[in-house]
Design an enzyme around this catalytic site. Structure first.
Site, PDB file in Angstrom:
ATOM      1  CB  SER A  69      62.505-126.593 -23.725  1.00  0.00           C
ATOM      2  OG  SER A  69      61.892-126.776 -24.971  1.00  0.00           O
ATOM      3  NE  ARG A 111      65.239-127.866 -37.813  1.00  0.00           N
ATOM      4  CZ  ARG A 111      64.876-128.032 -36.548  1.00  0.00           C
ATOM      5  NH1 ARG A 111      65.320-129.078 -35.879  1.00  0.00           N
ATOM      6  NH2 ARG A 111      64.078-127.170 -35.970  1.00  0.00           N
ATOM      7  CD  GLN A 147      65.457-124.471 -31.529  1.00  0.00           C
ATOM      8  OE1 GLN A 147      65.873-124.180 -32.640  1.00  0.00           O
ATOM      9  NE2 GLN A 147      64.990-125.664 -31.234  1.00  0.00           N
ATOM     10  CG  ASP A 199      57.755-128.097 -30.477  1.00  0.00           C
ATOM     11  OD1 ASP A 199      58.099-127.783 -31.632  1.00  0.00           O
ATOM     12  OD2 ASP A 199      58.483-127.896 -29.483  1.00  0.00           O
TER      13      ASP A 199
HETATM   14  C1  S3P Z   1      62.452-124.867 -28.586  1.00  0.00           C
HETATM   15  C2  S3P Z   1      61.891-123.905 -29.379  1.00  0.00           C
HETATM   16  C3  S3P Z   1      61.084-124.210 -30.570  1.00  0.00           C
HETATM   17  C4  S3P Z   1      60.606-125.649 -30.550  1.00  0.00           C
HETATM   18  C5  S3P Z   1      61.700-126.617 -30.234  1.00  0.00           C
HETATM   19  C6  S3P Z   1      62.282-126.299 -28.866  1.00  0.00           C
HETATM   20  C7  S3P Z   1      63.227-124.452 -27.420  1.00  0.00           C
HETATM   21  O1  S3P Z   1      61.868-124.000 -31.720  1.00  0.00           O
HETATM   22  O2  S3P Z   1      60.035-125.991 -31.796  1.00  0.00           O
HETATM   23  O3  S3P Z   1      61.203-127.924 -30.223  1.00  0.00           O
HETATM   24  O4  S3P Z   1      63.526-125.291 -26.559  1.00  0.00           O
HETATM   25  O5  S3P Z   1      63.580-123.270 -27.331  1.00  0.00           O
HETATM   26  P1  S3P Z   1      62.070-122.534 -32.373  1.00  0.00           P
HETATM   27  O6  S3P Z   1      62.821-121.731 -31.416  1.00  0.00           O
HETATM   28  O7  S3P Z   1      62.830-122.784 -33.638  1.00  0.00           O
HETATM   29  O8  S3P Z   1      60.676-122.054 -32.631  1.00  0.00           O
END
Ligand code: S3P
Length: 426
Positions: free
Chosen positions: A22, A121, A167, A313
């Site tokens: 991330s 997705r 995200q 996750d």
């Molecule tokens: C992430 C947010 C999560 C997570 C992904 C990484 C991020 O997704 O599942 O592996 O780095 O902001 P979502 O924002 O769709 O919940």
């Protein structure tokens, strides 16, 4: 690739892990629109973060380096150039969703696509706020990649997120960097705050009030020297391995322990896990520390509400631990799992059943009774990195050798996974 895994008599030793996925994405993207050369140490070796580097390179940004050390020549807020071809996000939801926030503000068009999994997705969640800010976006069936993004001079918005998603929050905050005025995002549950921390590191003004985060548009972002901590979500597989096999003891160095991610450690400790974090330090605004874990009998537990978002996750590997625990594991409020790299409710339950573990599927989660025996099995990653790694861990406790097909999927976040696991199991 089919990877065989023998049952372990113990998991012991020290592991080092790739840089946080991330944080790596965010550093690379912000560095691309900052002024000057950003140096990033311990950048993730995962394919996803390399998709991000490929995309920013295609947008005219100089990316130099190899392995885990990269330099990114920022082009400033107005310096990106149209890519010669389509941008390839690979398997990476973070790349396509977060970068869309930057692409939406460009004076040129861009088309961004991904692999088969990413192409299924949902993207409506970023299309909607970005269109409200003034961009025009075409998507397959109105909601799936590829995205064709026609940038515009964006207007700031006050956006209330319908789903808790870091995200999407990041996408809107990134778009807000380009809009004159204040852009804010209100989240239904607190999600990881790496974007807020990273933007501040680069000099942006970001305020957080409860669940509302506000960014001041048109900041001067200045290049930095940055260090990426090891990925707690990758650490989760080794914590689980140690907690599953009696006699195990593992130390994991330099892990990112941001409080919006470390619910995993509290949850495991609450289940009875012996976890110690001797020292904590702060690097680039992120908490970092070593984690020591030793085998412990686990009680079991329930993941629901805001906790689900905080552990999203880690649920595949927690499901494996749940089956071995005293009381089992219940997961609720996790419909988001169905739109990850795979439908992780389905793929977890399918693999649990392959090893003779009973599990009930719910629309938004699962119920896994405890005290179950693990039979040796032929697992499938279904092309999902976290499924491959979660069931590699399960195999350590099985009654004979197991195998994971599609094992190469682990490279999406952790190319060194199989070697690292082999080095500490006996
Ligand atoms: C992430 C947010 C999560 C997570 C992904 C990484 C991020 O997704 O599942 O592996 O780095 O902001 P979502 O924002 O769709 O919940």
């Amino acid at each position: 690739m089919r990877q065989t895994i023998s049952p372990a008599s113990a998991v012991r030793g020290e592991v080092s892990l790739p840089g946080d996925k991330s944080i790596s994405h965010r550093y690379a993207m912000i560095a691309a629109v900052a002024e000057g050369q950003t140096r990033i140490h311990n950048y993730s070796t995962g394919a996803d973060c390399h998709s991000t580097l490929g995309c920013v390179r295609a947008l005219g940004v100089a990316v130099a380096g190899a392995g885990t050390e990269f330099t990114i020549g920022g082009r400033g807020l107005d310096g990106l150039r149209a890519a010669a071809g389509d941008l390839d996000a690979g398997n990476s939801g973070s790349t396509i969703r977060m970068l869309s926030g930057i692409l939406a503000a460009q004076p040129f068009g861009a088309r961004i696509f991904g692999d088969e999994s990413l192409s299924r997705r949902p993207m409506q969640r970023v299309i909607q706020p970005l269109e409200a800010m003034g961009a025009r976006i075409r998507a397959r069936d109105g909601r799936f990649p590829p995205l064709e993004i026609h940038g515009a001079a964006l207007r700031p918005i006050d956006y209330v997120l319908p789903v808790a998603s870091a995200q999407v929050k990041t996408c809107v905050l990134f778009a807000g960097l380009f809009a004159a005025g204040r852009t804010s995002v209100t989240e239904p549950a607190r999600s990881r705050d790496h974007t807020e921390i990273a933007l501040r590191e680069f000099g942006a003004e970001v305020a957080a009030q409860g669940r509302k985060i506000t960014v001041e548009g048109r900041p001067r972002l200045e290049a930095r020297e940055l260090f990426v901590p090891s990925d707690l979500s990758s650490a989760a597989f080794f914590l689980a391995a140690a907690l599953l096999v009696p006699g195990s003891q593992v130390v994991i160095r330099g892990v990112g322990l941001n409080p919006t991610r470390s619910a995993l450690l509290d949850f495991l400790t609450g289940m009875g896990a012996g976890i110690r974090i001797p020292d904590l330090e702060t690097r680039n605004g992120e908490l970092v520390g070593d984690i020591a874990v030793e085998y412990s009998a686990l009680r079991g537990g329930t993941i629901s509400g805001g906790l689900t978002a905080a552990l999203i996750d880690e649920i595949p590997v927690l499901a494996v631990l749940g089956a071995a625990s005293e009381e089992g594991l219940t997961v609720r409020d996790a419909a988001e799992l169905r739109v990850k790299e795979t439908d992780r409710i389905r793929t977890v339950i399918e693999n649990l059943r392959r090893m003779g573990v009973a599990a009930e599927e719910l629309p938004d989660g699962m119920v896994i009774p405890g005290r179950q025996k693990f039979r040796a099995a032929e697992f499938d990653s279904f092309g999902d990195h976290r499924i491959a790694m979660a069931f590699a861990v399960a195999a350590l406790r099985a009654d004979g050798p197991s195998a994971v097909s599609g094992a190469e999927a682990a490279s999406v976040s952790f190319p060194e996974f199989w070697r690292t696991l082999g080095a500490i199991t006996s």
